[in-house]
Design a protein around this motif. Structure first.
Motif, short mmCIF file in Angstrom:
data_model
loop_
_atom_site.label_atom_id
_atom_site.label_comp_id
_atom_site.label_asym_id
_atom_site.label_seq_id
_atom_site.Cartn_x
_atom_site.Cartn_y
_atom_site.Cartn_z
N ILE A 276 0.84 -1.20 0.00
CA ILE A 276 0.00 0.00 0.00
C ILE A 276 0.87 1.25 0.00
O ILE A 276 0.60 2.22 -0.73
CB ILE A 276 -0.95 -0.01 1.22
N ILE A 277 1.95 1.25 0.80
CA ILE A 277 2.85 2.40 0.82
C ILE A 277 3.48 2.61 -0.55
O ILE A 277 3.58 3.75 -1.05
CB ILE A 277 3.94 2.19 1.89
N SER A 278 3.93 1.54 -1.19
CA SER A 278 4.56 1.66 -2.50
C SER A 278 3.61 2.26 -3.52
O SER A 278 4.00 3.11 -4.33
CB SER A 278 5.05 0.29 -2.97
N LEU A 279 2.36 1.82 -3.50
CA LEU A 279 1.39 2.34 -4.46
C LEU A 279 0.99 3.77 -4.13
O LEU A 279 0.87 4.61 -5.04
CB LEU A 279 0.16 1.44 -4.48
N ALA A 280 0.79 4.05 -2.85
CA ALA A 280 0.35 5.39 -2.46
C ALA A 280 1.44 6.42 -2.74
O ALA A 280 1.16 7.53 -3.23
CB ALA A 280 -0.03 5.41 -0.99
N CYS A 281 2.69 6.06 -2.46
CA CYS A 281 3.81 6.98 -2.69
C CYS A 281 4.40 6.81 -4.09
O CYS A 281 5.30 7.58 -4.48
CB CYS A 281 4.91 6.74 -1.65
N ASN A 282 3.92 5.81 -4.81
CA ASN A 282 4.37 5.54 -6.18
C ASN A 282 5.88 5.35 -6.26
O ASN A 282 6.56 5.87 -7.14
CB ASN A 282 3.93 6.67 -7.12
N SER A 283 6.40 4.59 -5.31
CA SER A 283 7.84 4.33 -5.28
C SER A 283 8.11 3.09 -4.45
O SER A 283 7.56 2.93 -3.35
CB SER A 283 8.59 5.53 -4.68
N THR A 284 8.97 2.23 -4.95
CA THR A 284 9.35 1.04 -4.19
C THR A 284 10.30 1.40 -3.06
O THR A 284 10.44 0.64 -2.10
CB THR A 284 10.03 0.02 -5.11
N ALA A 303 -7.47 9.89 6.38
CA ALA A 303 -6.91 9.28 7.59
C ALA A 303 -7.17 7.79 7.64
O ALA A 303 -6.40 7.04 8.27
CB ALA A 303 -7.50 9.96 8.83
N ASP A 304 -8.24 7.32 6.99
CA ASP A 304 -8.55 5.88 6.99
C ASP A 304 -7.41 5.08 6.36
O ASP A 304 -7.06 4.00 6.85
CB ASP A 304 -9.85 5.62 6.23
N LEU A 305 -6.84 5.59 5.28
CA LEU A 305 -5.76 4.87 4.62
C LEU A 305 -4.52 4.84 5.51
O LEU A 305 -3.86 3.81 5.64
CB LEU A 305 -5.44 5.52 3.28
N LYS A 306 -4.21 5.96 6.15
CA LYS A 306 -3.05 6.00 7.03
C LYS A 306 -3.24 5.05 8.21
O LYS A 306 -2.30 4.33 8.59
CB LYS A 306 -2.83 7.43 7.53
N ASN A 307 -4.42 5.02 8.78
CA ASN A 307 -4.69 4.14 9.92
C ASN A 307 -4.54 2.68 9.53
O ASN A 307 -4.04 1.85 10.31
CB ASN A 307 -6.08 4.41 10.47
N LEU A 308 -4.98 2.35 8.31
CA LEU A 308 -4.85 0.97 7.85
C LEU A 308 -3.38 0.58 7.72
O LEU A 308 -2.97 -0.51 8.16
CB LEU A 308 -5.57 0.79 6.52
N VAL A 309 -2.58 1.46 7.12
CA VAL A 309 -1.16 1.16 6.96
C VAL A 309 -0.47 1.03 8.31
O VAL A 309 0.36 0.13 8.53
CB VAL A 309 -0.49 2.26 6.10
N MET A 310 -0.82 1.91 9.22
CA MET A 310 -0.21 1.85 10.56
C MET A 310 -0.58 0.55 11.27
O MET A 310 0.24 -0.04 12.00
CB MET A 310 -0.66 3.05 11.39
N TYR A 311 -1.80 0.08 11.07
CA TYR A 311 -2.20 -1.20 11.68
C TYR A 311 -1.42 -2.36 11.08
O TYR A 311 -0.94 -3.25 11.80
CB TYR A 311 -3.70 -1.41 11.49
N LEU A 312 -1.26 -2.34 9.75
CA LEU A 312 -0.59 -3.45 9.08
C LEU A 312 0.90 -3.49 9.42
O LEU A 312 1.49 -4.58 9.54
CB LEU A 312 -0.77 -3.32 7.55
#
Length: 464
Positions: A276-284, A303-312
């Motif tokens: 998700i981070i790679s796709l959201a930031c468009n960088s590996t 904030a929902d997307l950030k909360n999901l990434v933080m949980y994962l």
């Protein structure tokens, strides 16, 4: 995608041009020619898929075996340069499209080169994956070892999805990044870690998250772990449609009878967050600094997307659960269902345009069987007499008209209108004229339809 040195003849996908601006405003009782057929974009997409399924590369010229197990007509699906061989977690691999001699369908063969099974029971891990059928997972059919390539190779057989690309090649490859950069070089660009980035639509990103979460749910419920949640292993097979590929390969390559399933499942969640981070930031490279990446996500996404990434990616919860993730993305799932239903309605609408075209094809076949037939029932002039002559004149009326300058009239609307009226058997009358213009006949579409039925019945009656 096929990237070999063999060149194929480019098909003409667009059979009809789009409307000109001055003819877009039609009356309620008027229709454009495009309205009778599916849209050009969908037609091109489906035609490209058919072309990809039917494409064949001469395997002998590439040094490929003519047959591997029950699969033949092998065709490479990706470039595999000697200095940069494709790797699957440290093992050299090659991907082929093939045709199964049992059912005649195309399949994908993933070959792990020069590999020997350390444990004969390892290949049995594939059986658990064969029972999984999910719309976001590339189904595996079987796995076997072979020496057909001149070495000891391990081959995995998957369903073939033509014209697919990986998430990596779609968003994260250097070539794609260069295109994105050139497109936005003159406009304001977002920056993370000092590099310009193209922001992926959040609605698309949530769609991907929902599909991957659904696949993980099915995999974990079956007592398995995906282990391939990586941008290079996930395929984009259609419009915002994802499928997890490479299932079961790591289970065989890294076989452990006492495998730590719970650990592998937790790794799935961690890999999910990194993806998700790679796709959201468009960088590996964004996964190397989670703090900066989360700051970028908080600025450009909800904030929902950030909360999901933080949980994962967080360490507060040791034993994460896919059910908890589904709770976090619950509202987005409803939106995904809504979008899927709308897309289904769109496809049904496109299908309805082609629904009645089969009737016209059957009607044209009947006319073709009758017209210009050299001899039937020991009568050389059978197609030129009686009702058959009327059918011939109608054929000329539909297809062989000319204008005042004797130029052929190629009016598709006229053809479709006449064939539909003929198939419906309307009472409207038309004038048919012989080619020498010495005789004219006034007949209705219903009468011509009856003539075709009568003549076709004679042909199917069995008379010689």
């Amino acid at each position: 995608m096929l990237t070999s040195d063999f060149h194929f003849i480019q098909l003409q996908y667009h059979l009809y041009t789009s409307n000109l601006p001055h003819v877009n405003n039609l009356l309620p009782n008027q229709r454009s020619i495009q309205s009778f057929f599916i849209s050009d974009d969908l037609r091109e997409q489906l035609t490209q898929r058919n072309e990809a399924q039917l494409s064949i590369t001469p395997g002998r010229d590439l040094g490929l075996p003519l047959e591997v197990h029950v699969y033949h007509s092998l065709c490479p699906l990706e470039s595999n340069l000697p200095d940069k061989p494709n790797q699957f977690y440290g093992h050299r691999s090659t991907v082929y499209k093939s045709i199964c001699s049992v059912d005649g369908r195309p399949y994908v063969l993933v070959r792990i080169e020069d590999y020997r099974l350390s444990n004969e029971s390892a290949i049995s891990a594939v059986e658990n994956w064969r029972r999984i059928r999910h719309c976001n997972i590339v189904s595996i059919r079987e796995a076997f070892t072979t020496r057909a390539f001149g070495d000891s190779s391990l081959v995995f057989v998957y369903d073939y999805h033509p014209c697919s690309n990986t998430l990596f090649s779609t968003y994260l490859s250097p070539q794609t990044q260069a295109v994105f950069f050139n497109q936005q070089r003159s406009s304001h660009s977002n920056t993370v870690n000092g590099n310009s980035r193209r922001k992926i639509s959040e609605s698309i990103l949530w769609s991907y998250i929902t599909q991957i979460a659904s696949a993980i749910k099915t995999i974990h419920s079956a007592g398995l772990a995906a282990r391939t949640i990586d941008a290079t292993k996930i395929l984009v097979t259609g419009k915002n449609r994802l499928r997890l590929g490479g299932s079961s390969i790591l289970d065989v390559l890294q076989y452990d009878a006492n495998q730590g399933l719970a650990r592998y499942q937790q790794e799935d969640f961690h890999d999910f967050g990194k993806l998700i981070i790679s796709l959201a930031c468009n960088s590996t490279h964004s996964t190397q600094n989670h703090t900066l990446s989360l700051e970028y996500i908080s600025r450009h996404y909800t904030a929902d997307l950030k909360n999901l990434v933080m949980y994962l990616l967080g360490k507060q919860v040791i034993n994460k659960s896919i059910d908890e993730i589904i709770v976090l993305i619950g509202p987005r799932i409803l939106n995904e269902i809504n979008c899927s239903q709308f897309y289904n309605d769109e496809l049904e609408n496109e299908l309805s345009r082609e629904l009645e075209n089969g009737r016209l094809a059957r009607l044209l076949c009947k006319i073709g069987f009758i017209n210009e037939r050299p001899e039937f029932d020991m009568d050389p002039s059978w197609s030129e007499t009686g009702d058959r002559y009327l059918i011939k004149l109608f054929r000329d009326y539909v297809f062989h008209q000319v204008d005042e300058n004797d130029n052929p009239v190629l009016d598709m609307a006229h053809v479709l209108t006449c064939l539909n009226k003929l198939d419906a058997g309307v009472e409207e009358k038309i004038m048919l004229m012989s080619r020498d213009e010495q005789s004219c006949l006034i007949v209705s579409f219903k009468e011509i339809r009856n003539c075709i039925i009568s003549a076709y019945t004679d042909l199917t009656s069995g008379r010689k």
